[in-house]
Motif scaffolding. Sequence first.
Motif, PDB file in Angstrom:
ATOM      1  N   LEU A  49     -10.099  26.042 -17.068  1.00  0.00           N
ATOM      2  CA  LEU A  49      -9.726  24.825 -17.787  1.00  0.00           C
ATOM      3  C   LEU A  49     -10.311  23.614 -17.079  1.00  0.00           C
ATOM      4  O   LEU A  49     -10.383  23.594 -15.845  1.00  0.00           O
ATOM      5  CB  LEU A  49      -8.199  24.669 -17.841  1.00  0.00           C
ATOM      6  N   THR A  50     -10.710  22.623 -17.855  1.00  0.00           N
ATOM      7  CA  THR A  50     -11.131  21.345 -17.304  1.00  0.00           C
ATOM      8  C   THR A  50     -10.235  20.271 -17.900  1.00  0.00           C
ATOM      9  O   THR A  50      -9.949  20.290 -19.097  1.00  0.00           O
ATOM     10  CB  THR A  50     -12.610  21.048 -17.623  1.00  0.00           C
ATOM     11  N   VAL A  51      -9.796  19.351 -17.048  1.00  0.00           N
ATOM     12  CA  VAL A  51      -8.907  18.270 -17.461  1.00  0.00           C
ATOM     13  C   VAL A  51      -9.608  16.938 -17.221  1.00  0.00           C
ATOM     14  O   VAL A  51     -10.104  16.678 -16.120  1.00  0.00           O
ATOM     15  CB  VAL A  51      -7.582  18.326 -16.665  1.00  0.00           C
ATOM     16  N   GLU A  52      -9.663  16.125 -18.260  1.00  0.00           N
ATOM     17  CA  GLU A  52     -10.227  14.777 -18.152  1.00  0.00           C
ATOM     18  C   GLU A  52      -9.264  13.816 -18.821  1.00  0.00           C
ATOM     19  O   GLU A  52      -8.849  14.036 -19.954  1.00  0.00           O
ATOM     20  CB  GLU A  52     -11.600  14.722 -18.825  1.00  0.00           C
ATOM     21  N   GLY A  53      -8.876  12.787 -18.095  1.00  0.00           N
ATOM     22  CA  GLY A  53      -7.949  11.810 -18.653  1.00  0.00           C
ATOM     23  C   GLY A  53      -6.599  12.418 -19.009  1.00  0.00           C
ATOM     24  O   GLY A  53      -5.948  11.972 -19.954  1.00  0.00           O
ATOM     25  N   GLY A  54      -6.191  13.454 -18.284  1.00  0.00           N
ATOM     26  CA  GLY A  54      -4.909  14.093 -18.539  1.00  0.00           C
ATOM     27  C   GLY A  54      -4.878  15.016 -19.740  1.00  0.00           C
ATOM     28  O   GLY A  54      -3.813  15.460 -20.156  1.00  0.00           O
ATOM     29  N   ARG A  55      -6.057  15.309 -20.304  1.00  0.00           N
ATOM     30  CA  ARG A  55      -6.124  16.209 -21.468  1.00  0.00           C
ATOM     31  C   ARG A  55      -7.105  17.338 -21.188  1.00  0.00           C
ATOM     32  O   ARG A  55      -8.092  17.168 -20.466  1.00  0.00           O
ATOM     33  CB  ARG A  55      -6.553  15.427 -22.713  1.00  0.00           C
ATOM     34  N   VAL A  56      -6.841  18.493 -21.770  1.00  0.00           N
ATOM     35  CA  VAL A  56      -7.687  19.670 -21.575  1.00  0.00           C
ATOM     36  C   VAL A  56      -8.940  19.526 -22.433  1.00  0.00           C
ATOM     37  O   VAL A  56      -8.855  19.427 -23.660  1.00  0.00           O
ATOM     38  CB  VAL A  56      -6.928  20.964 -21.940  1.00  0.00           C
ATOM     39  N   THR A  57     -10.095  19.518 -21.776  1.00  0.00           N
ATOM     40  CA  THR A  57     -11.366  19.369 -22.484  1.00  0.00           C
ATOM     41  C   THR A  57     -12.169  20.665 -22.526  1.00  0.00           C
ATOM     42  O   THR A  57     -13.094  20.800 -23.309  1.00  0.00           O
ATOM     43  CB  THR A  57     -12.243  18.278 -21.842  1.00  0.00           C
ATOM     44  N   ARG A  58     -11.833  21.597 -21.628  1.00  0.00           N
ATOM     45  CA  ARG A  58     -12.517  22.900 -21.614  1.00  0.00           C
ATOM     46  C   ARG A  58     -11.461  23.989 -21.512  1.00  0.00           C
ATOM     47  O   ARG A  58     -10.519  23.882 -20.727  1.00  0.00           O
ATOM     48  CB  ARG A  58     -13.470  23.018 -20.439  1.00  0.00           C
ATOM     49  N   HIS A  59     -11.667  25.057 -22.313  1.00  0.00           N
ATOM     50  CA  HIS A  59     -10.789  26.231 -22.294  1.00  0.00           C
ATOM     51  C   HIS A  59     -11.699  27.441 -22.457  1.00  0.00           C
ATOM     52  O   HIS A  59     -12.112  27.766 -23.560  1.00  0.00           O
ATOM     53  CB  HIS A  59      -9.777  26.146 -23.447  1.00  0.00           C
ATOM     54  N   HIS A  60     -12.052  28.062 -21.346  1.00  0.00           N
ATOM     55  CA  HIS A  60     -12.904  29.258 -21.361  1.00  0.00           C
ATOM     56  C   HIS A  60     -12.054  30.421 -20.888  1.00  0.00           C
ATOM     57  O   HIS A  60     -11.606  30.439 -19.740  1.00  0.00           O
ATOM     58  CB  HIS A  60     -14.109  29.094 -20.441  1.00  0.00           C
ATOM     59  N   LEU A  61     -11.827  31.390 -21.771  1.00  0.00           N
ATOM     60  CA  LEU A  61     -11.002  32.546 -21.444  1.00  0.00           C
ATOM     61  C   LEU A  61     -11.866  33.800 -21.439  1.00  0.00           C
ATOM     62  O   LEU A  61     -12.601  34.069 -22.383  1.00  0.00           O
ATOM     63  CB  LEU A  61      -9.867  32.702 -22.466  1.00  0.00           C
ATOM     64  N   TYR A  62     -11.754  34.556 -20.358  1.00  0.00           N
ATOM     65  CA  TYR A  62     -12.462  35.821 -20.209  1.00  0.00           C
ATOM     66  C   TYR A  62     -11.389  36.899 -20.103  1.00  0.00           C
ATOM     67  O   TYR A  62     -10.514  36.822 -19.232  1.00  0.00           O
ATOM     68  CB  TYR A  62     -13.333  35.802 -18.949  1.00  0.00           C
ATOM     69  N   GLU A  63     -11.425  37.873 -21.009  1.00  0.00           N
ATOM     70  CA  GLU A  63     -10.388  38.901 -21.038  1.00  0.00           C
ATOM     71  C   GLU A  63     -10.984  40.233 -21.449  1.00  0.00           C
ATOM     72  O   GLU A  63     -12.149  40.314 -21.816  1.00  0.00           O
ATOM     73  CB  GLU A  63      -9.270  38.494 -21.998  1.00  0.00           C
ATOM     74  N   ASN A  64     -10.175  41.268 -21.432  1.00  0.00           N
ATOM     75  CA  ASN A  64     -10.603  42.614 -21.801  1.00  0.00           C
ATOM     76  C   ASN A  64     -10.616  42.724 -23.330  1.00  0.00           C
ATOM     77  O   ASN A  64      -9.723  43.309 -23.927  1.00  0.00           O
ATOM     78  CB  ASN A  64      -9.659  43.644 -21.175  1.00  0.00           C
ATOM     79  N   SER A  65     -11.624  42.168 -23.943  1.00  0.00           N
ATOM     80  CA  SER A  65     -11.685  42.120 -25.401  1.00  0.00           C
ATOM     81  C   SER A  65     -11.847  43.503 -26.023  1.00  0.00           C
ATOM     82  O   SER A  65     -11.418  43.724 -27.157  1.00  0.00           O
ATOM     83  CB  SER A  65     -12.811  41.191 -25.877  1.00  0.00           C
ATOM     84  N   LEU A  66     -12.412  44.451 -25.305  1.00  0.00           N
ATOM     85  CA  LEU A  66     -12.544  45.817 -25.833  1.00  0.00           C
ATOM     86  C   LEU A  66     -11.163  46.445 -26.031  1.00  0.00           C
ATOM     87  O   LEU A  66     -10.881  47.020 -27.083  1.00  0.00           O
ATOM     88  CB  LEU A  66     -13.384  46.692 -24.898  1.00  0.00           C
ATOM     89  N   SER A  67     -10.289  46.286 -25.053  1.00  0.00           N
ATOM     90  CA  SER A  67      -8.925  46.821 -25.174  1.00  0.00           C
ATOM     91  C   SER A  67      -8.192  46.190 -26.355  1.00  0.00           C
ATOM     92  O   SER A  67      -7.480  46.874 -27.099  1.00  0.00           O
ATOM     93  CB  SER A  67      -8.148  46.551 -23.875  1.00  0.00           C
ATOM     94  N   ILE A  68      -8.394  44.900 -26.570  1.00  0.00           N
ATOM     95  CA  ILE A  68      -7.734  44.208 -27.669  1.00  0.00           C
ATOM     96  C   ILE A  68      -8.297  44.678 -29.008  1.00  0.00           C
ATOM     97  O   ILE A  68      -7.544  44.963 -29.940  1.00  0.00           O
ATOM     98  CB  ILE A  68      -7.855  42.675 -27.507  1.00  0.00           C
ATOM     99  N   ALA A  69      -9.623  44.794 -29.110  1.00  0.00           N
ATOM    100  CA  ALA A  69     -10.242  45.274 -30.349  1.00  0.00           C
ATOM    101  C   ALA A  69      -9.790  46.700 -30.674  1.00  0.00           C
ATOM    102  O   ALA A  69      -9.515  47.016 -31.833  1.00  0.00           O
ATOM    103  CB  ALA A  69     -11.765  45.205 -30.232  1.00  0.00           C
ATOM    104  N   GLU A  70      -9.710  47.555 -29.667  1.00  0.00           N
ATOM    105  CA  GLU A  70      -9.249  48.932 -29.900  1.00  0.00           C
ATOM    106  C   GLU A  70      -7.806  48.962 -30.376  1.00  0.00           C
ATOM    107  O   GLU A  70      -7.446  49.771 -31.233  1.00  0.00           O
ATOM    108  CB  GLU A  70      -9.392  49.758 -28.611  1.00  0.00           C
ATOM    109  N   ALA A  71      -6.969  48.046 -29.881  1.00  0.00           N
ATOM    110  CA  ALA A  71      -5.576  47.995 -30.299  1.00  0.00           C
ATOM    111  C   ALA A  71      -5.441  47.490 -31.739  1.00  0.00           C
ATOM    112  O   ALA A  71      -4.477  47.806 -32.430  1.00  0.00           O
ATOM    113  CB  ALA A  71      -4.765  47.117 -29.355  1.00  0.00           C
TER     114      ALA A  71
END
Length: 138
Positions: free
Chosen positions: A113-135
Amino acid sequence: MTLTTAEVTRATVEKFLALRLAGDTEGLTALFADHVDWLLAENPAVPWIRPRSTAAECAAQGAELAEYTVPEDARASVDTFLVDGADAVLTGHLSGTVRATGKSFAGPFALHLTVEGGRVTRHHLYENSLSIAEACAP
């Protein structure tokens, strides 16, 4: 006393986590910047994983996740919470169950996450997308 950039970042990320846990879409909308650099690998098999860029779209992701998964089965733990200026990185593990299939998913995650001026400007999430797709698969 003026807060440092890192202190503002940590406080904003802690607020983000509390709002997300509470399912407060209105609060999250106010916390996200008008335009967000959102990165979560698009996955056509997973309805809540899609491109987003506005504050409202980003804030709605939590509600969409709750719609498609079993909230009582949702788990997330944060192992590491690092802050460097305007940037924060959280690592941990998440798991859940897809409502439509009853199948579970689990795996590690990293969130930048990146915060500028007290607000979130970046949200990059890396997760096990294969496990989620299989579910999500019938």
